[in-house]
Design an enzyme around this catalytic site. Sequence first.
Site, PDB file in Angstrom:
ATOM      1  N   GLU A  34       0.845  -1.196   0.000  1.00 58.01           N
ATOM      2  CA  GLU A  34       0.000   0.000   0.000  1.00 58.01           C
ATOM      3  C   GLU A  34       0.877   1.241   0.000  1.00 58.01           C
ATOM      4  O   GLU A  34       1.807   1.367   0.792  1.00 58.01           O
ATOM      5  CB  GLU A  34      -0.911   0.004   1.228  1.00 58.01           C
ATOM      6  N   GLY A 184     -24.216  11.459 -10.797  1.00 57.97           N
ATOM      7  CA  GLY A 184     -24.138  10.097 -10.300  1.00 57.97           C
ATOM      8  C   GLY A 184     -24.190  10.109  -8.788  1.00 57.97           C
ATOM      9  O   GLY A 184     -24.465  11.130  -8.157  1.00 57.97           O
ATOM     10  N   GLY A 273     -17.093  10.893 -12.913  1.00 55.42           N
ATOM     11  CA  GLY A 273     -16.619   9.526 -13.078  1.00 55.42           C
ATOM     12  C   GLY A 273     -15.207   9.312 -12.574  1.00 55.42           C
ATOM     13  O   GLY A 273     -14.621  10.179 -11.923  1.00 55.42           O
ATOM     14  N   ALA A 322     -17.556  -0.450  -3.664  1.00 55.05           N
ATOM     15  CA  ALA A 322     -16.703  -1.102  -2.667  1.00 55.05           C
ATOM     16  C   ALA A 322     -17.124  -2.536  -2.404  1.00 55.05           C
ATOM     17  O   ALA A 322     -16.281  -3.442  -2.288  1.00 55.05           O
ATOM     18  CB  ALA A 322     -16.731  -0.304  -1.365  1.00 55.05           C
ATOM     19  N   HIS A 453     -44.498  -6.287  11.115  1.00 54.97           N
ATOM     20  CA  HIS A 453     -45.262  -5.029  11.165  1.00 54.97           C
ATOM     21  C   HIS A 453     -45.069  -4.389  12.529  1.00 54.97           C
ATOM     22  O   HIS A 453     -45.083  -5.078  13.542  1.00 54.97           O
ATOM     23  CB  HIS A 453     -46.741  -5.324  10.935  1.00 54.97           C
TER      24      HIS A 453
END
Length: 474
Positions: A34, A184, A273, A322, A453
């Site tokens: 990472e 979006g 985007g 994700a 309910h």
Amino acid sequence: MADQYDVIVLGSGPGGYVAAIRAAQLGLKTAIVERENLGGICLNWGCIPTKALLRSAEVYHQMKHAKDYGLAAENISADLDAIVKRSRGVAAKLNQGVTHLMKKNKITVHMGTGKLLGSGRLQVTDAGGSTSEIAGKHIIVATGARARELPFKTGKADGKRIWTYRHAMTPSELPSKLLVVGSGAIGIEFASFYNDLGVEVSVIEMMDRIVPVEDADVSAFLEKALTKQGIKIRTSAKLEGISADDNAVSVKVKAKDGTVSEESYSHVIAAIGILPNIENIGLEDVNVEPDQRFHIKTDAYGRTNVPGIWAIGDCTDGPWLAHKASHEGVTAAEAIAQELGNTQVHPHPLDRRNIPGCTYCHPQVASVGLTEAKAKEAGYEVKAGTFPFMGNGKAIALGEAEGFIKTVFDAKTGELLGAHMIGAEVTELIQGYVVGKTLETTEAELMQTVFPHPTLSEMMHESTLAAYGRALHI
């Protein structure tokens, strides 16, 4: 000699770190690489911290309408710095959680930028520029994506006047007049957030309706709801030019009739985007093929055309969500374990038809499967049913009576083809239909299911009944 692993995962977003955990659970020696923060964009700069922001806006919205609930709340105000601080705190807490999960599962973490070298080797360059090499029998590329920039030399996001989602999450000041380009999920969520905080918000969308991937009825309802809240929305509108100075952003907007207007805003958010993060990681050097949109091409298990190299998440084909990335991570890890001789795992190919989508604006939007129009285009004879929130006792008691649930069935077989919702808490309700689609349910099972309910979920039952002319409460 380079460190040797069974699996190396490049990228630690919701696809990458989940793939690493599943691989480790299956007894594979696993490493993760990472370059920035464990948890990736979603956890640190996307899904989670944006929901923290939206929660603050939602509470603020409810406080402003306290009288509707027989309550009094006077002199309320929003503290932008405190809202952002809370959001960043949520992200930091979850980042620590991922760090714990890596240690718990004995996954080796290499902080740095990774590059494929071929033959299962990966070069890692740390923040200081030092390089090292690690090797794995299989490598999973999970490098994610970044925001797409506006296509103008003078429209680059600078974090001052022109923002991407990342800038919009940590604003140093509240905009006075905001333009959101793109409708979006990301664009609409930020439009909703800033509008709730009292900002004058406008949205422009190139398509003929907002949230264009959703069912047309949902788009129409959402536009009406947001307009009622004060958001100015223009569809079939295109940004023709943009420039910013220290004080404002000037834009040119081309309307549907071809007229071009010149407008001024304090800030602009580009939400048009994403682009996959596939540059400079060695894909070309090892001959990994892209697809037609320049994402990494894979099969339904995450395999690329190069044996031993896999890809998942936003650097592959959509939807770019994700939860789709996490599911792909598990599938790829299990497929790798199977290839390495584990006969106890049985990975299933990804079925994109069963991936839900959620937008956390106010009202919320959620969906899974085919829209009514797409189902008809695909050749289905369709039965569709809609049930309004106004017909549900729990929704009325909550003071959230705006919205509806729509279900789409194959008229010949009763197969559930899609479900589309707008209203309070529909991002939680949608999973009921996702489970149903995964189990290949028909209208018969849904009709015979007993829904508790009073709950919002009763509308799911009523919507199914409505598709067959049997709704009880409308």
